[in-house]
Design an enzyme around this catalytic site. Structure first.
Site, PDB file in Angstrom:
ATOM      1  N   CYS A 196       0.840  -1.203   0.000  1.00 44.44           N
ATOM      2  CA  CYS A 196       0.000   0.000   0.000  1.00 44.44           C
ATOM      3  C   CYS A 196       0.876   1.254   0.000  1.00 44.44           C
ATOM      4  O   CYS A 196       1.978   1.246   0.547  1.00 44.44           O
ATOM      5  CB  CYS A 196      -0.859   0.045   1.246  1.00 44.44           C
ATOM      6  N   ARG A 229       4.871   0.790  -6.302  1.00 49.22           N
ATOM      7  CA  ARG A 229       4.909  -0.046  -5.103  1.00 49.22           C
ATOM      8  C   ARG A 229       4.036  -1.289  -5.255  1.00 49.22           C
ATOM      9  O   ARG A 229       4.172  -2.238  -4.498  1.00 49.22           O
ATOM     10  CB  ARG A 229       4.431   0.761  -3.888  1.00 49.22           C
ATOM     11  N   TRP A 237      -2.759  -2.510  -1.779  1.00 49.03           N
ATOM     12  CA  TRP A 237      -2.277  -3.826  -2.205  1.00 49.03           C
ATOM     13  C   TRP A 237      -2.943  -4.807  -1.254  1.00 49.03           C
ATOM     14  O   TRP A 237      -2.629  -4.836  -0.068  1.00 49.03           O
ATOM     15  CB  TRP A 237      -0.757  -3.866  -2.073  1.00 49.03           C
ATOM     16  N   ASN A 248      -1.151   1.674   5.775  1.00 48.87           N
ATOM     17  CA  ASN A 248      -0.270   0.687   5.144  1.00 48.87           C
ATOM     18  C   ASN A 248       0.224  -0.223   6.257  1.00 48.87           C
ATOM     19  O   ASN A 248       0.569   0.254   7.335  1.00 48.87           O
ATOM     20  CB  ASN A 248       0.909   1.425   4.485  1.00 48.87           C
ATOM     21  N   GLY A 249       0.225  -1.543   6.016  1.00 51.85           N
ATOM     22  CA  GLY A 249       0.683  -2.486   7.037  1.00 51.85           C
ATOM     23  C   GLY A 249      -0.449  -3.410   7.445  1.00 51.85           C
ATOM     24  O   GLY A 249      -1.430  -3.566   6.719  1.00 51.85           O
ATOM     25  N   GLU A 309      19.319 -15.246  -9.730  1.00 49.63           N
ATOM     26  CA  GLU A 309      18.767 -13.911  -9.991  1.00 49.63           C
ATOM     27  C   GLU A 309      18.170 -13.852 -11.397  1.00 49.63           C
ATOM     28  O   GLU A 309      17.106 -13.261 -11.609  1.00 49.63           O
ATOM     29  CB  GLU A 309      19.866 -12.851  -9.791  1.00 49.63           C
ATOM     30  N   GLU A 339       9.483 -13.380 -12.712  1.00 48.63           N
ATOM     31  CA  GLU A 339       8.790 -12.231 -12.129  1.00 48.63           C
ATOM     32  C   GLU A 339       8.102 -11.379 -13.200  1.00 48.63           C
ATOM     33  O   GLU A 339       6.973 -10.934 -13.002  1.00 48.63           O
ATOM     34  CB  GLU A 339       9.835 -11.400 -11.367  1.00 48.63           C
ATOM     35  N   HIS A 349      21.458 -34.038 -10.039  1.00 50.47           N
ATOM     36  CA  HIS A 349      20.938 -34.597  -8.785  1.00 50.47           C
ATOM     37  C   HIS A 349      19.415 -34.483  -8.699  1.00 50.47           C
ATOM     38  O   HIS A 349      18.854 -34.571  -7.612  1.00 50.47           O
ATOM     39  CB  HIS A 349      21.604 -33.892  -7.591  1.00 50.47           C
TER      40      HIS A 349
HETATM   41  O1  M6R Z   1      14.068  -3.600  -0.821  1.00 52.45           O
HETATM   42  P1  M6R Z   1      14.714  -4.946  -0.721  1.00 52.45           P
HETATM   43  O2  M6R Z   1      15.998  -5.033  -1.438  1.00 52.45           O
HETATM   44  O3  M6R Z   1      14.851  -5.406   0.705  1.00 52.45           O
HETATM   45  O4  M6R Z   1      13.703  -5.939  -1.426  1.00 52.45           O
HETATM   46  C1  M6R Z   1      13.875  -7.327  -1.353  1.00 52.45           C
HETATM   47  C2  M6R Z   1      13.038  -8.026  -2.397  1.00 52.45           C
HETATM   48  O5  M6R Z   1      11.679  -7.836  -2.154  1.00 52.45           O
HETATM   49  C3  M6R Z   1      13.366  -7.529  -3.805  1.00 52.45           C
HETATM   50  O6  M6R Z   1      14.733  -7.655  -4.064  1.00 52.45           O
HETATM   51  C4  M6R Z   1      12.596  -8.324  -4.874  1.00 52.45           C
HETATM   52  O7  M6R Z   1      12.985  -9.659  -4.863  1.00 52.45           O
HETATM   53  C5  M6R Z   1      12.860  -7.687  -6.226  1.00 52.45           C
HETATM   54  N1  M6R Z   1      11.975  -6.583  -6.411  1.00 52.45           N
HETATM   55  C6  M6R Z   1      12.730  -8.656  -7.352  1.00 52.45           C
HETATM   56  O8  M6R Z   1      13.066  -8.048  -8.560  1.00 52.45           O
END
Ligand code: M6R
Length: 603
Positions: free
Chosen positions: A2, A27, A73, A99-100, A477, A484, A500
């Site tokens: 949010c 966000r 969200w 938010n939260g 990654e 994603e 494996h």
């Molecule tokens: O703000 P942060 O680096 O702590 O966020 C951690 C993950 O939520 C963030 O790296 C997420 O995996 C990426 N947005 C993916 O692309």
């Protein structure tokens, strides 16, 4: 997650409020709303995007000098008009954005129902306006009502309140980000700076339990007991244009292309290869003399950067390991003042990472945050902080911040080597390699031919990413980014692990993307042959000089030769481009992938 925003001035708040909401879209959200206060409160909210809200607002034209805005969200209840914020009580005298998660909302809701309150949403948030109403009915002024209600809330939250006939907005936080913007014509409030960056760059980061009373001419701050406190604004060094698309179709592509600049900023002034010295601002040589081991905590992309850094540290004689922040509490491990717990977090607001940091702090460990956001919660809560200086990243998919994290952690590894590791001075070739990264990334961006590769392998069943050594976190990654934003099935594996188990899945419809760093490439080539003999096409990302690899695979994307420890960073840029083009071909909402949020502020 949010996004909250507010604008308090003397002229109409609506347009700037809507702009701020658009700026918070990155966000992640599924509904949006505004409340305008001009004596009376006028709330307009709906499921969907901020454009839907704009359309809804067009017909109603709510107006007033005080405005609250929100992007939701979903956590409690589906994305519907009713569940969108702002929420009001029974009598529409108050409007609340949040938010939260309010953890005790069910018991509060039951109590409120027993006192005759009727609820119109499924949200945890809606208890707040009802509780405020009760206090107002009991004769409290709005600020006292706000304080009393916040006092009964449990969980993590940032919350803002507007009350009819009032001329300010009340706000507080506990575990969720909230920042105040001090402007010329108006004052602002938001979950994140890009919301109001085009209106002001003077900010105050609210601390947990502090209350901000945001008026048109000034902002008053008080501590948890209501005592006035003085908070001096800081000027952020991000320009408004940094948070705009600047002609690119997507923020992600813009941010991929910003990597040469981001890398230069991460390294500049911090390394002197000739003298074999580094200068890490507040972390001079000897800072970590008392440290015996290093434990990284992080999530998602930052976790992969932390894995990369773990490898760099181990190669420099430092005992280092990585823990997923979300698993940290489930894997209790001995921590004391000789352990340096390093939180790697772009936003500095990831709830899992903050929880791990707090746990480490309670156990007596020393803490360090490696983050992008000056003044973020992580930066404020740790013993030491090291900024990655990447500039704002708006795309949900982390790109330039991964590169900046790895480069910054590379510099940090050289500092820790002296204090905790093998005691050698910084490695000249590595430092020179760090300085050359911007040019190397530039050449990758110029030569980019991943669009054609993405096209040739569209329509396959699965995409496997494999790598070894430093190529392993890069493979993870690469797969994370691919799934994603393309929504295709993608997995990352240590190359040697295929045999494996995962090899059972490999068919002619499995594209295998292999990361070669120049280290033990012959072993990775064996793994490539294993999948090729099952008919899988192989795309390699490999240094220019790895001619044997070039000959062995179906497609290859070259990266400039670099120190092996930095090849992974360069390969990752190729994988970012591959994911981007694959997602673009599929017409995905690249900057706002479904169900995901930029800053994950709930555990
Ligand atoms: O703000 P942060 O680096 O702590 O966020 C951690 C993950 O939520 C963030 O790296 C997420 O995996 C990426 N947005 C993916 O692309």
């Amino acid at each position: 997650m949010c996004g909250i925003t507010a604008r308090v001035g003397t002229d109409d708040a609506l347009e700037e409020l809507l702009t701020s909401l658009s700026n918070l879209e990155y966000r992640g959200y599924d509904s949006a709303g505004v409340a305008l206060l001009d004596g009376d409160l006028d709330v307009c909210k709906c499921e969907g995007e901020t454009d839907d809200l704009r359309a809804a607002v067009e017909s109603r034209r709510p107006s007033g000098p005080i405005g609250l805005g929100h992007t939701r969200w979903s956590t409690h209840g589906p994305p519907t008009d009713e569940n969108a914020h702002p929420h009001t009580g029974c009598s529409d005298r108050v409007a609340v954005v949040h938010n939260g998660i309010i953890e005790n909302y069910e018991s509060l809701r039951t109590e409120l129902r027993s006192r005759g309150h009727e609820f119109t949403s499924d949200t945890d948030t809606e208890v707040v306006p009802h509780l405020i109403e009760e206090r107002l009915d009991a004769g409290r002024d709005p600020e006292a009502a706000f304080r009393e209600v916040v006092d009964v809330l449990e969980g993590s939250y940032a919350v803002a309140l507007a009350v009819e006939d009032d001329d300010v907005v009340y706000a507080t936080r506990n575990g969720s980000p909230l920042v105040v913007g001090i402007g010329q014509e108006a004052n602002y409030l938001a979950s994140d700076i890009p919301a109001f960056l085009e209106f002001t760059d003077r900010v105050v980061y609210l601390e947990d339990d502090e209350v901000a009373v945001v008026g048109p001419d000034d902002v008053r701050f008080t501590d948890v007991d209501g005592r006035p406190i003085v908070r001096e604004p800081q000027t952020v060094d991000w320009a408004a244009g940094d948070a705009e698309k600047s002609g690119y179709n997507h923020y992600m592509l813009k941010e991929i292309n910003e990597q040469p600049v981001a890398l230069r900023q991460a390294v500049e002034g911090r390394t002197d290869p000739g003298a074999r010295e580094i200068d890490l601002e507040d972390l001079p040589p000897g800072t970590f003399d008392d440290v015996e081991r290093v434990l990284f905590v992080a999530c998602g992309t930052s976790y992969h950067a932390a894995m990369y850094a773990t490898s760099l540290l181990q190669r420099r004689g430092v005992a280092a390991s990585t823990s997923l922040a979300s698993e940290f509490a489930n894997e209790p491990m001995p921590l004391d003042e000789s352990t340096l717990v390093v939180a790697v977090t772009q936003s500095g607001e990831t709830a899992d990472t903050l929880a791990a940091l707090r746990e480490a702090d309670r156990a007596g460990a020393r803490t360090l945050a490696v983050t992008n956001v000056v003044g973020s919660t992580a930066a404020r809560e740790v013993d030491d902080v090291c900024y990655i200086r990447a500039g704002p990243e708006i795309g949900v998919a982390a790109t330039k911040t991964f590169s900046s994290q790895v480069a910054t952690l590379g510099v940090l590894a050289e500092r820790l080597r002296g204090d905790v590791g093998d005691g050698e001075p910084p490695d000249e070739a590595f430092l020179r390699g760090l300085e050359r990264l911007p040019d190397a990334v530039d050449s990758i961006l110029e030569a980019n031919r991943t669009e054609r590769i993405a096209d040739s392998y569209a329509g396959m069943d699965s995409y496997f990413f494999i790598g070894r050594g430093i190529g392993y976190p890069v493979a993870l990654e690469g797969a994370l980014k691919f799934k994603e934003i393309t929504y295709e099935h993608a997995e990352g594996f240590a190359a040697g692990e295929l045999k494996h188990g995962p090899l059972a899945l490999v068919t002619t419809e499995t594209v295998v993307v292999a990361v070669f760093t120049g280290e033990n490439d012959e072993k990775t080539l064996h793994n490539v042959r294993e999948v090729q003999s099952r008919g899988a096409p192989v795309v390699a990302v490999a240094p220019e000089s790895a001619t044997e690899v070039h000959r062995a695979v179906d497609d290859v994307v070259e990266i400039p030769d670099a120190p092996e420890e930095l090849s992974g960073l360069l390969s990752n840029v190729v994988l970012q481009l591959l994911s981007y083009h694959a997602a673009d071909l599929r017409d995905r909402p690249i900057d706002k992938p479904r169900n995901l949020a930029k800053s994950v502020t709930v555990e």
